[in-house]
Scaffold this active site. Structure first.
Site, short mmCIF file in Angstrom:
data_model
loop_
_atom_site.label_atom_id
_atom_site.label_comp_id
_atom_site.label_asym_id
_atom_site.label_seq_id
_atom_site.Cartn_x
_atom_site.Cartn_y
_atom_site.Cartn_z
N CYS A 1 0.83 -1.20 0.00
CA CYS A 1 0.00 0.00 0.00
C CYS A 1 0.87 1.25 0.00
O CYS A 1 1.39 1.65 1.04
CB CYS A 1 -0.94 0.01 1.21
SG CYS A 1 -2.04 1.44 1.26
N CYS B 1 -0.54 4.10 2.11
CA CYS B 1 -0.35 3.87 3.55
C CYS B 1 1.09 4.14 3.98
O CYS B 1 1.34 4.76 5.02
CB CYS B 1 -0.69 2.42 3.92
SG CYS B 1 -2.28 1.83 3.33
N ASP B 2 2.05 3.66 3.19
CA ASP B 2 3.44 3.61 3.66
C ASP B 2 4.43 4.45 2.86
O ASP B 2 5.59 4.57 3.25
CB ASP B 2 3.92 2.14 3.65
CG ASP B 2 3.08 1.26 4.56
OD1 ASP B 2 2.64 1.75 5.62
OD2 ASP B 2 2.86 0.08 4.22
#
Length: 315
Positions: A140, A143-144
């Site tokens: 992701c 997300c990261d």
């Protein structure tokens, strides 16, 4: 088949932000929710080391810590959180039947499906090592990606999602190397053109990932094979992003619930309702676009409210 049947007003199948949020709202509405946590209690976030984009956590929080807090919050309002996973369902009649661990039979007035979707990985031992270490490998970028700002990363994939994530990473990272495993993209032409026109994205066609290299704790390069020449190269990178798709965890519902061509549950737009009355969906089991903790939590709220209104209409 169990000897006894338990009757439940609101069953939540699966945990994570969607399931736990549904449990919080359902418990506060006196629906006496029972939640079975599934094969991965807490969902995908339990494999996420740092969560910095969920509102309210000024200094960030680890994925496992956040899931424990959500679980404890649901319990505080009276939600019954249980170990186990659904192995069979029968939604053919007015009573929604669910079997847990092939042995416990539940008869439910309402069911909220929050079984999520599992990211697909390449399956390389080195990939799984750094994934389990909680750093260096991710599925992701949204997300990261922030953790790799001003660094060099590698992403593998060829579809629209891979192109979107590569473009997103290009805004944060010094360089993005995109490994496409075949001789052409699977993405739409407009998405392919977008990554090709982005200066700090290098695209390597017909390349396979061989190994994620590092010092056991930190990733420092990706070994890739040029399938045209047979040459093996090492690409400097501190992060490796896998964007080869997700598989929704919906197989046990396919005989009753309408799914799209890739297995995601089809809900009535603007609601959490499925094609079966009294059965609702929340989170990534129906979401192949956003796949964020905050959107999953939002749909968990929607599912609980829809279930509450459904029960009220039956009184």
């Amino acid at each position: 088949m169990s000897d006894t049947i338990e009757k439940i007003k609101c069953l939540i199948i699966g945990s994570g932000p969607a399931g736990y949020t549904a449990a919080i709202y359902a418990a506060r509405a006196n629906m006496n929710p029972v939640l079975y946590q599934g094969m991965q209690p807490g969902g995908q976030l339990t494999t996420t080391n740092e969560v910095e984009n969920f509102p309210g956590y000024v200094d960030g929080v680890t994925g496992p810590e956040m899931m424990i807090q959500l679980q404890d919050q649901a319990k505080r309002f009276g939600a019954d959180i249980r170990d186990g996973w659904a192995t069979k369902v029968d939604f053919s009649g007015d009573i929604h039947k669910v079997w847990i661990n092939d042995s416990i039979e539940l008869h439910c007035e309402t069911v909220i499906i929050s079984t999520g979707a599992s990211a697909k990985y390449l399956g390389l031992p080195s990939e799984q090592h750094y994934l389990n270490m909680g750093g260096g490998v991710s599925a992701c970028a949204v997300c990261d990606g922030f953790f790799y700002r001003n660094q060099e990363v590698v992403i593998v994939g060829a579809g629209d999602s891979a192109c979107e994530e590569a473009h997103y990473l290009s805004k944060l990272c010094k360089k993005v190397t995109m490994l496409v495993r075949s001789e052409k993209f699977r993405a739409s032409k407009i998405m392919e053109e977008r990554v090709r026109k982005t200066e700090n994205i290098e695209i390597l066609m017909n390349h396979d990932t061989v190994e994620v290299l590092g010092d056991s704790n930190v990733v420092h390069a990706i070994k890739a094979l040029n399938k045209t020449t047979g040459e093996t190269i090492e690409i400097p990178a501190t992060g490796f992003f896998v964007a080869i798709g997700h598989k929704p965890n919906t197989d046990i519902f396919k005989d009753y619930i309408t799914l799209d061509e890739t297995g995601y549950i089809v809900n009535t737009p603007g609601t959490s309702k499925t094609n079966i009355e009294g059965v609702f969906v929340a989170g990534d089991a129906a979401d192949h676009v956003y796949r964020q903790a905050i959107t999953a939590a939002g749909t968990g709220c929607m599912a609980a409210l829809d279930a509450e209104r459904y029960l009220a209409s039956k009184e």
